[in-house]
Design a protein around this motif. Structure first.
Motif, PDB file in Angstrom:
ATOM      1  N   LEU A  38      14.392  11.642   5.002  1.00 11.41           N
ATOM      2  CA  LEU A  38      13.072  11.551   6.063  1.00 11.41           C
ATOM      3  C   LEU A  38      13.040  13.260   6.245  1.00 11.41           C
ATOM      4  CD1 LEU A  38      10.723  10.746   7.731  1.00 11.41           C
ATOM      5  CD2 LEU A  38      12.483  10.346   9.485  1.00 11.41           C
ATOM      6  N   SER A  73       6.118  10.798  15.134  1.00 11.31           N
ATOM      7  CA  SER A  73       6.174  10.289  13.766  1.00 11.31           C
ATOM      8  C   SER A  73       7.561   9.826  13.309  1.00 11.31           C
ATOM      9  CB  SER A  73       5.762  11.752  12.923  1.00 11.31           C
ATOM     10  OG  SER A  73       4.398  12.155  13.450  1.00 11.31           O
ATOM     11  N   ILE A 443      -3.184  12.545  15.576  1.00 12.84           N
ATOM     12  CA  ILE A 443      -3.438  11.305  14.772  1.00 12.84           C
ATOM     13  C   ILE A 443      -3.473  10.070  15.304  1.00 12.84           C
ATOM     14  CG2 ILE A 443      -1.588  10.181  13.083  1.00 12.84           C
ATOM     15  CD1 ILE A 443      -2.850  12.836  12.039  1.00 12.84           C
ATOM     16  N   LYS A 446      -7.209   9.777  15.552  1.00 15.96           N
ATOM     17  CA  LYS A 446      -7.404   9.392  14.396  1.00 15.96           C
ATOM     18  C   LYS A 446      -7.345   7.909  13.850  1.00 15.96           C
ATOM     19  CE  LYS A 446      -9.067  10.124   9.970  1.00 15.96           C
ATOM     20  NZ  LYS A 446      -9.583   8.735   9.680  1.00 15.96           N
ATOM     21  N   ARG A 454     -13.959   0.169  12.292  1.00 14.12           N
ATOM     22  CA  ARG A 454     -13.531  -1.206  11.574  1.00 14.12           C
ATOM     23  C   ARG A 454     -14.312  -2.199  12.475  1.00 14.12           C
ATOM     24  NH1 ARG A 454      -7.835  -2.433   9.667  1.00 14.12           N
ATOM     25  NH2 ARG A 454      -8.922  -4.435   8.909  1.00 14.12           N
ATOM     26  N   GLU A 458     -17.375  -4.218  10.613  1.00  4.61           N
ATOM     27  CA  GLU A 458     -16.708  -5.035   9.568  1.00  4.61           C
ATOM     28  C   GLU A 458     -17.500  -6.507   9.806  1.00  4.61           C
ATOM     29  OE1 GLU A 458     -12.450  -5.623   9.389  1.00  4.61           O
ATOM     30  OE2 GLU A 458     -12.331  -3.700   8.280  1.00  4.61           O
ATOM     31  N   GLU A 534      -3.046  -3.757  12.601  1.00  2.00           N
ATOM     32  CA  GLU A 534      -3.117  -3.352  11.129  1.00  2.00           C
ATOM     33  C   GLU A 534      -3.237  -1.544  11.104  1.00  2.00           C
ATOM     34  OE1 GLU A 534      -4.611  -5.226   7.039  1.00  2.00           O
ATOM     35  OE2 GLU A 534      -5.855  -4.777   8.516  1.00  2.00           O
TER      36      GLU A 534
ATOM     37  N   MET B   3     -13.876  -1.802   4.486  1.00  2.00           N
ATOM     38  CA  MET B   3     -12.499  -1.055   4.584  1.00  2.00           C
ATOM     39  C   MET B   3     -11.526  -1.862   4.043  1.00  2.00           C
ATOM     40  SD  MET B   3     -12.935   1.389   7.685  1.00  2.00           S
ATOM     41  CE  MET B   3     -11.462   2.626   7.467  1.00  2.00           C
ATOM     42  N   GLU B   4     -11.311  -3.062   4.684  1.00  2.00           N
ATOM     43  CA  GLU B   4      -9.823  -3.736   4.323  1.00  2.00           C
ATOM     44  C   GLU B   4     -10.190  -5.120   3.651  1.00  2.00           C
ATOM     45  OE1 GLU B   4      -7.020  -2.823   4.802  1.00  2.00           O
ATOM     46  OE2 GLU B   4      -7.434  -0.685   5.649  1.00  2.00           O
ATOM     47  N   ARG B   5     -11.198  -5.096   2.684  1.00  2.00           N
ATOM     48  CA  ARG B   5     -11.234  -6.323   2.017  1.00  2.00           C
ATOM     49  C   ARG B   5     -10.699  -6.343   0.716  1.00  2.00           C
ATOM     50  NH1 ARG B   5     -12.400  -8.241   5.981  1.00  2.00           N
ATOM     51  NH2 ARG B   5     -14.206  -8.535   7.143  1.00  2.00           N
ATOM     52  N   ARG B  21      -4.789   4.000   2.091  1.00  2.00           N
ATOM     53  CA  ARG B  21      -5.161   4.576   3.332  1.00  2.00           C
ATOM     54  C   ARG B  21      -3.918   4.554   4.314  1.00  2.00           C
ATOM     55  NH1 ARG B  21      -7.766   1.326   6.988  1.00  2.00           N
ATOM     56  NH2 ARG B  21      -7.690   3.177   8.450  1.00  2.00           N
ATOM     57  N   ALA B  22      -3.548   5.328   5.314  1.00  2.00           N
ATOM     58  CA  ALA B  22      -2.683   5.428   6.299  1.00  2.00           C
ATOM     59  C   ALA B  22      -2.851   6.293   7.297  1.00  2.00           C
ATOM     60  CB  ALA B  22      -1.491   6.123   5.557  1.00  2.00           C
ATOM     61  N   GLY B  24      -3.831   9.129   9.771  1.00  2.00           N
ATOM     62  CA  GLY B  24      -3.678  10.347   9.453  1.00  2.00           C
ATOM     63  C   GLY B  24      -4.414  10.750   8.229  1.00  2.00           C
ATOM     64  N   ILE B  25      -4.427   9.932   7.203  1.00  2.00           N
ATOM     65  CA  ILE B  25      -5.367  10.186   5.823  1.00  2.00           C
ATOM     66  C   ILE B  25      -6.635  10.076   6.354  1.00  2.00           C
ATOM     67  CG2 ILE B  25      -6.159   8.952   3.914  1.00  2.00           C
ATOM     68  CD1 ILE B  25      -3.217  10.380   3.497  1.00  2.00           C
ATOM     69  N   HIS B  46      -4.837  -0.120   3.639  1.00  2.00           N
ATOM     70  CA  HIS B  46      -3.854   0.390   4.495  1.00  2.00           C
ATOM     71  C   HIS B  46      -2.441   0.232   3.935  1.00  2.00           C
ATOM     72  CE1 HIS B  46      -1.663   1.862   7.891  1.00  2.00           C
ATOM     73  NE2 HIS B  46      -2.659   2.373   8.443  1.00  2.00           N
ATOM     74  N   ARG B  48       0.206  -0.242   5.352  1.00  2.00           N
ATOM     75  CA  ARG B  48       0.975  -1.318   5.626  1.00  2.00           C
ATOM     76  C   ARG B  48       0.691  -2.644   5.141  1.00  2.00           C
ATOM     77  NH1 ARG B  48       1.484  -1.309  12.305  1.00  2.00           N
ATOM     78  NH2 ARG B  48       2.395   0.832  12.097  1.00  2.00           N
ATOM     79  N   THR B  49      -0.567  -2.883   4.853  1.00  2.00           N
ATOM     80  CA  THR B  49      -0.826  -4.086   4.173  1.00  2.00           C
ATOM     81  C   THR B  49      -0.449  -4.003   2.759  1.00  2.00           C
ATOM     82  OG1 THR B  49      -3.113  -3.560   5.105  1.00  2.00           O
ATOM     83  CG2 THR B  49      -3.051  -5.429   3.339  1.00  2.00           C
ATOM     84  N   TYR B  71       0.432  10.437   8.919  1.00  2.00           N
ATOM     85  CA  TYR B  71       1.503  10.211   9.887  1.00  2.00           C
ATOM     86  C   TYR B  71       1.687  11.808  10.694  1.00  2.00           C
ATOM     87  CZ  TYR B  71       2.143   5.659   8.148  1.00  2.00           C
ATOM     88  OH  TYR B  71       1.828   4.536   7.679  1.00  2.00           O
ATOM     89  N   VAL B  80       6.198  11.283   5.285  1.00  2.00           N
ATOM     90  CA  VAL B  80       6.553   9.875   5.935  1.00  2.00           C
ATOM     91  C   VAL B  80       5.853   8.927   5.069  1.00  2.00           C
ATOM     92  CG1 VAL B  80       6.165   8.269   7.941  1.00  2.00           C
ATOM     93  CG2 VAL B  80       6.816  10.675   8.279  1.00  2.00           C
ATOM     94  N   LEU B  83       7.847   8.442   1.866  1.00  2.00           N
ATOM     95  CA  LEU B  83       9.115   7.491   2.179  1.00  2.00           C
ATOM     96  C   LEU B  83       8.554   6.183   2.008  1.00  2.00           C
ATOM     97  CD1 LEU B  83      12.173   7.729   3.076  1.00  2.00           C
ATOM     98  CD2 LEU B  83      11.273   7.665   5.424  1.00  2.00           C
ATOM     99  N   LEU B  84       7.403   5.775   2.674  1.00  2.00           N
ATOM    100  CA  LEU B  84       7.038   4.492   2.784  1.00  2.00           C
ATOM    101  C   LEU B  84       6.922   3.701   1.068  1.00  2.00           C
ATOM    102  CD1 LEU B  84       4.571   4.166   5.776  1.00  2.00           C
ATOM    103  CD2 LEU B  84       6.876   2.818   5.385  1.00  2.00           C
TER     104      LEU B  84
END
Lengths: 933, 302
Positions: A38, A73, A443, A446, A454, A458, A534, B3-5, B21-22, B24-25, B46, B48-49, B71, B80, B83-84
């Motif tokens: 990291l 972070s 962030i 954001k 969303r 959505e 999410e 967005m998330e479909r 996506r993430a 801060g992107i 995302h 995470r998904t 991030y 970061v 790393l993911l």
């Protein structure tokens, strides 16, 4: 190193390192995994866990409780990597050679840290544990007010940092006398926040008794809200309502049908096309920026962006603006308690940069002005423009809706920001109000924005029925506003906290950043929660809207800590009548008093004007801002063909975006700032300042292709103290100028903001007052982006036409007509380039067009001839247009005010004026040099 | 654009693009628009998904890592998120690379791909290769190149002029060189020079000299700066893997999908660009075509 040398420090070498303090239950393997995966890039960095460098080592760490986005972070990444929760804190280490410790510390104080938010350590900082705070023991507090005399009320207001007037304190006293009880601390704070200058604009909404000279240039008879008395003095009821707002409402009554929401929401909305509206808000963040410029400016733009997100049922931010007023960068003597203006400018630029760029919002328009009187009160105007579907412009909380807080946690940061912003600054303000100053975390904001858009888009309908931002006053203002009609019950202990120890009142009024409040129907809560999970956004349910008597009920655990009727919170503030006097120092000047030294010849004067900081190129600032993100920027802040370094260098008048790509329709963004015209210390008139600023804003927008009949504007008043009648006289005149200007140009105000106590008391007791400053920001619709025009001179052989509507500008005779005429000429494709004539006059404007359009490989020059006006005179309503010689007559016919050809372009790369010849590259150097930091 | 479909189809669809996506992107929308204008169906998911369901990656024929400040970029740009990606997505991305799926990392996405073991491709294979002949290691390699602080030490936003290496295997930059001797197609830029916007603080390309030489020699540096404003080694603005399918660059083609974004648009002869996709969009078209050659006719016409 460069900056240290500028300050006279003999620094031999310097190296920096990032410092990460991690606290948690980690094995050695886990620690190594964190550092290798990291924290360190094996290609370019080395890991230093001990200090082995000779010289002085300094470490700068945030003070406990100050936002540390990097630490957040790291915590998040460690969790993702190892599934382990750690506490992190970050800092910076400086290894300096060539200085002793005393000099190093002095240098650090000038350049490396700000004691308001950071601590300096002279050896590596290895605390035993990171600070967590101590748990809060509930303790209800009530404040004795019902029996106080006037002196006691004033003392309570001052010592409690309430900043309420005696009249307001008396109104609160009467309210509680009638209830036969004392207020709790949280009730009193709620009133102080809601009634603060920052939140209700009470000075501008006051009644005024105005006395002017016998031959007052303003005709008062027949104005809305005005009563003219026998002695010639006048009374104006609710100044804001009868000037700025009245202009808009009258224009709407006269048929302007494209304003969609004015004054009542977090930003003003106008129609973009049949599907979308655009909204705009400009805020100031002056006081925080004076104490901690980086954090102040960043949270200023962050707050303004939240205003856009909190408009209607949420708008998407599509552009930012920034305007700064600071003392000259070469200032030598800086009073105690002030930060040097050069550092102020560097840090506020960095603040806007780091926040706006991270949010992914292009920063597109701005200005910088310099005056020694901004030394203690630099002005930071931050604006944001949003795009909003037209069916989402209105939202209202419904009874039973949950009060949902999204985003950042609540801490002790930013407490008393709203009241602090209503105070005068002094040399000790940094100690007294350090807690009002914050560092932002873009962030976090954001993520909140992503989650909200969303939740808005959505499903078939948004998951919430209303939204607003937590700005000044924090929860107290946000929930108070949303529940104004319904009442609200708030359970304060449910707010997620950054650390333990906050009292219920601190939770309620904390202005911690990056928080929004939504009214969410119970049945949508699960869907809302899923989106937030999410997106990694924290959600807290603080209570519900709707109470039996529309009361605001505040609870902590089992205890009720406050109960206030909403009508008293929002309607109880007494309106005052303020005395205002206008006695001009000399007859209103025809020109601004700043034409340079008349002894010099024209060439020398031109070069020296181009080098003045207010005129000089701002590329050093502009290039640090992302102005292309979102991919919709059509006219950029810097225009023209690639100059020596390959980049455009010319000053754009305004920027244009195509917010819905593919529609061909644009929004132009620009501003007007004419402080010198209004400067009373120099014979100026704030009334004329307002007219000139509106004129300049309109010209800037028209010059890129905006339709002048589709321009909406915004006012930002920044005034010195408003305790004296003279200053209030200036305020009245500027407000009336706003009314007259908006009516004449048919540019409705859609929103605005004021900051009224911008004066600084030095340690020797002198008060430094800023000049009255009025920023006008405008957005204009561009019907066809294909027809946009830029200021860079294009083609040798073309004529430069001076369109001069300045005759009688004070009477608004030509300004609107000229703007319409120039727009017609641009719309008909007759104009190759356009530039407004402002600071420095006609010749400076021409020089800027050449600097923008000429390159070493394709030089453009001009021969000036037929210039019948003073080349350096600064008057409104003047434009320079580049036109094909054969089309000059058509342009003249369309424009309808005097037009004269003042120069012809050639390919010489030289500007010829009389006997003088100036190489355009020399002009460019003079113009680009001063602020090329 | 929803967005998330996640894609409803479970089969692998060549013309479906994924935008990652993430937190801060912030350039995911314009990248998605680029793919959509190029004729692909696009999902923005995302990270995470994806980390929880890496098999989702198998559905996509094109994959993009957009710009932003993932991030916060507080530790280092892209660190970061990279790393993911290394920890959670590498096996799925490795499989996609072996299938020849075009991938792009723009700006922050480029910073991510260089730290996630995807660019410039596995050591020992820095010469032109077909996708299925490259032996991607089972675990991501440590970074071989880096994007460091700009030489001027601060963030810079501007347009840059770029040279395109016509001999590069990069599928994304095909036909982009206005002076390409092999291409008698149409000029991609009537100004005679490819220009793209940049906006970054950490974009100075850095690697040991041997690596730079190898990348240049093998055509793995398809884009170099004519204005090397950030001090990049070899003036490198973008690199690709040996197959030319995985591409990372600091400039933003996603911000140049329409000619009206050109910095000198008010000076351009509009007739010369009529019907020609803007160079940024051309890159997305190239990738969608490379992912689904059968769609070539329709995207050209569109």
């Amino acid at each position: 190193m460069r900056e240290a040398a500028e300050l006279g420090y003999n620094l031999v070498s310097a190296s920096t390192a990032k410092v990460y303090l991690l606290e948690g239950d980690l094995t050695n393997e886990q620690r190594d995994a964190i550092t290798s995966a990291l924290l360190v890039n094996p290609v370019t960095e080395t890991l230093a866990t001990t200090n082995g460098v000779p010289g002085v080592t300094l470490e700068v760490h945030p003070l406990p409780g100050v936002m540390d986005p990097a630490a957040q972070s790291v915590q998040e990444a460690v969790y993702e990597l190892l599934g382990v929760h750690v506490q992190a804190s970050t800092g910076t280490r400086y290894d300096l050679q060539g200085l002793d410790e005393v000099a190093a510390k002095a240098l650090a104080a000038r350049l490396l840290y700000n004691p308001v938010v950071q601590a300096l350590h002279t050896e590596p900082f290895h605390p035993d544990a990171l600070p967590y705070g101590t748990p809060y023991q509930f303790k209800p507090i009530s404040v004795d007010i019902t029996t106080l005399d006037d002196a006691g009320l004033e003392r309570l207001s001052r010592e409690g940092h309430l900043f309420l007037s005696l009249g307001e304190m008396r109104a609160i006293q009467r309210h509680y006398q009638s209830l036969h009880r004392e207020p709790t601390d949280i009730e009193l704070e709620t009133l102080a926040q809601t009634w603060s200058e920052h939140c209700v604009h009470k000075t501008l909404k006051s009644d005024y008794h105005y006395t002017g000279p016998k031959d007052d240039t303003i005709r008062w008879q027949g104005r809305p809200g005005v009563t003219v008395h026998g002695d010639g003095s006048v009374t104006i009821a609710n100044l804001l309502k009868h000037t700025v707002a009245a202009a808009t409402h009258e224009l709407i009554a006269e048929g302007i049908d494209w304003t969609l929401s004015v004054f009542h929401d977090n930003s003003g909305v106008i129609a973009f096309d049949d599907d979308y509206g655009v909204c705009i808000k400009v805020e100031t963040h002056n006081h925080p920026s004076a104490i901690e410029p980086y954090g102040g400016a960043a949270t200023g733009i962050g707050g303004c962006i939240r205003d856009i997100i909190g408009t209607g049922l949420a708008a998407k931010p599509i552009a930012n603006t920034d305007v700064f007023c600071v003392a000259p960068p070469d200032t030598r003597d800086v009073p105690a308690g002030c930060i040097h203006p050069k550092r102020v400018l560097r840090e506020i630029v960095a603040g806007v940069r780091d926040y706006g760029n991270r949010m992914g919002i292009p920063t597109l328009s701005g200005a910088v002005d310099f005056d020694p009187r901004y030394i203690g009160n630099p002005l930071v105007f931050a604006g944001c423009i949003g795009l909003i579907p037209r069916d989402k412009i209105d939202g209202a909380a419904k009874p039973g809706d949950r009060i949902i807080a999204l985003g950042g946690r609540t801490g002790r940061d930013g407490i008393h920001g709203a009241t602090f912003s209503s105070a005068e600054l002094s040399d000790t303000h940094a100690d007294e109000f350090g807690h009002a100053v914050q560092i932002g975390n873009a962030i976090e904001e954001k993520k909140v924005l992503d989650a909200i858009l969303r939740a808005r888009d959505e499903g078939e309908r948004p998951l919430y029925s209303a939204i607003t931002d937590c700005g000044a006053g924090g929860f107290s203002s946000a929930i108070g506003e949303m529940g104004e009609k319904l009442g609200a019950q708030v359970q304060l202990d449910r707010a997620p906290l950054k650390y333990a120890g906050l009292t219920y009142t601190e939770i309620w009024i904390s202005e911690a950043q990056e928080r929004m409040i939504l009214a969410v129907p119970e049945q949508n809560l699960a869907a809302m929660q899923a989106i937030c999970e999410e997106e990694g956004v924290e959600l807290a349910d603080l209570g519900h809207f709707g109470t039996p008597n529309a009361e605001l009920i505040l609870r902590y655990g089992e205890h009720e800590v406050g109960r206030l009727p909403m009508d008293f919170v929002h309607g109880g503030i007494p309106r005052e009548t303020l005395p205002a006097v206008w006695s001009p120092k000399s007859p209103s000047p025809r020109r601004s008093p700043r034409s340079g030294d008349r002894e010099q010849d024209v060439s020398a004067r031109l070069l020296s004007l181009l080098s003045r900081p207010d005129i000089a190129s701002k590329h050093w600032i502009i290039r640090q801002y992302d102005h292309e993100v979102q991919g919709n920027t059509v006219v950029k802040p810097l225009v023209g063909p690639p100059a020596e370094d390959g980049a455009s260098r010319g000053p754009g008048d305004a920027s244009v975006i195509e917010p819905v790509p593919g529609t061909g329709r644009g929004v132009a963004i620009g501003c007007g700032l004419q402080t010198r015209v209004g400067d009373p210390d120099r014979g100026g008139d704030p009334y004329l300042m307002a007219l000139a600023a509106i004129d300049e804003c309109v010209r800037n927008l028209v010059c890129v292709g905006a339709d002048p009949s589709r321009i909406a504007i915004l006012d930002n008043f920044c005034w010195p103290g408003v305790k004296d009648a003279a200053s209030l006289g200036h305020l009245v005149r500027a407000a009336v100028g706003c009314y007259d200007g908006a009516k004449a140009y048919r540019t409705p105000f859609v929103s605005g903001k004021d900051s009224l106590n911008n004066q600084f008391r030095t340690d020797d007791g002198t008060t430094i007052r800023i000049p009255p400053t009025l920023l006008i920001t405008g957005i204009g619709i561009v019907h066809d982006i294909e027809k946009c025009v830029t200021s860079d001179a294009k083609t040798p052989g073309n004529a430069i036409v001076l369109v001069d509507g300045s005759a009688g500008w004070e009477r608004l005779e030509n300004g609107p007509k000229t703007a319409a005429g120039v727009a017609r000429a641009i719309g008909d494709g007759l104009v190759r380039s356009a530039h407004d004539v402002s600071d420095g006059g006609v010749l400076v404007a021409l020089a800027e067009m050449l600097i923008a359009g000429s390159t070493p490989s394709a030089p453009i020059g001009a021969v000036v001839g037929g210039l019948a006006v003073d080349p350096f005179e600064e008057l409104p309503t003047r434009y320079l247009l580049e036109v094909r010689v054969s089309e000059v007559d058509r342009v003249r016919a369309l424009v309808g005010v005097p037009c004269s050809v003042i120069a012809t372009l050639d390919d010489s790369g030289v500007l010829r004026v009389g006997d003088g010849t100036l190489d355009v590259e020399d002009l460019a150097r003079a113009w680009r040099g001063p602020l090329d930091w | 654009m929803p967005m998330e479909r996640p894609a409803p189809a479970i089969h692998w669809d060549m013309a479906r693009a994924l935008v990652v996506r993430a937190a801060g992107i912030n350039c995911d929308e314009e990248m998605a628009r680029g793919f959509a204008l190029a004729g692909a169906a696009v999902d923005r998911l995302h990270v995470r998904t994806l980390a929880n369901n890496p098999e989702l990656l198998d559905r996509y024929g094109v994959i993009g890592f957009p710009g932003g400040f993932s991030y916060g970029d507080d530790v280092a740009s892209g660190r970061v998120l990279a790393l993911l990606v290394r920890e959670k997505l590498y096996p799925a991305l490795r499989a996609a690379a072996r299938r020849g799926v075009p991938m792009i990392g723009i700006c922050n996405g480029f910073q991510v791909l260089t730290q996630a073991g995807l660019l410039p491709g596995p050591r020992g294979f820095w010469s032109r290769k077909a996708p299925d002949t490259i032996d991607w290691p089972a675990h991501p390699e440590p970074p071989a190149v880096a994007l460091c602080d700009n030489a001027a030490g601060r963030y810079a936003d501007r347009w840059v002029r770029l040279a395109v290496n016509p001999d590069s295997p990069c599928v994304w930059t095909r036909d982009l060189d206005p002076h390409d001797p092999h291409d008698d197609h149409t000029p991609t830029d009537p100004t005679g020079t490819l220009m793209l916007p940049v906006g970054h603080g950490e974009g100075r390309f850095f690697a040991p000299k041997a690596t730079i030489d190898a990348l240049l020699k093998n055509g793995q540096a398809p884009l170099t700066y004519l204005d090397n404003f950030n001090g990049s080694a070899g003036a490198i603005a973008g690199i690709c893997d040996p197959t030319g399918r995985i591409f990372g660059l600091m400039p933003h083609p996603d911000r140049f999908l329409h000619w009206s974004r050109h910095p000198h648009y008010t000076r351009l002869d509009k007739r010369s660009i009529q019907g020609e996709p803007a160079p940024g969009l051309r890159m997305f078209i190239n990738a969608v075509e490379a992912a689904a050659p059968s769609r070539l006719g329709s995207t050209r016409a569109g």
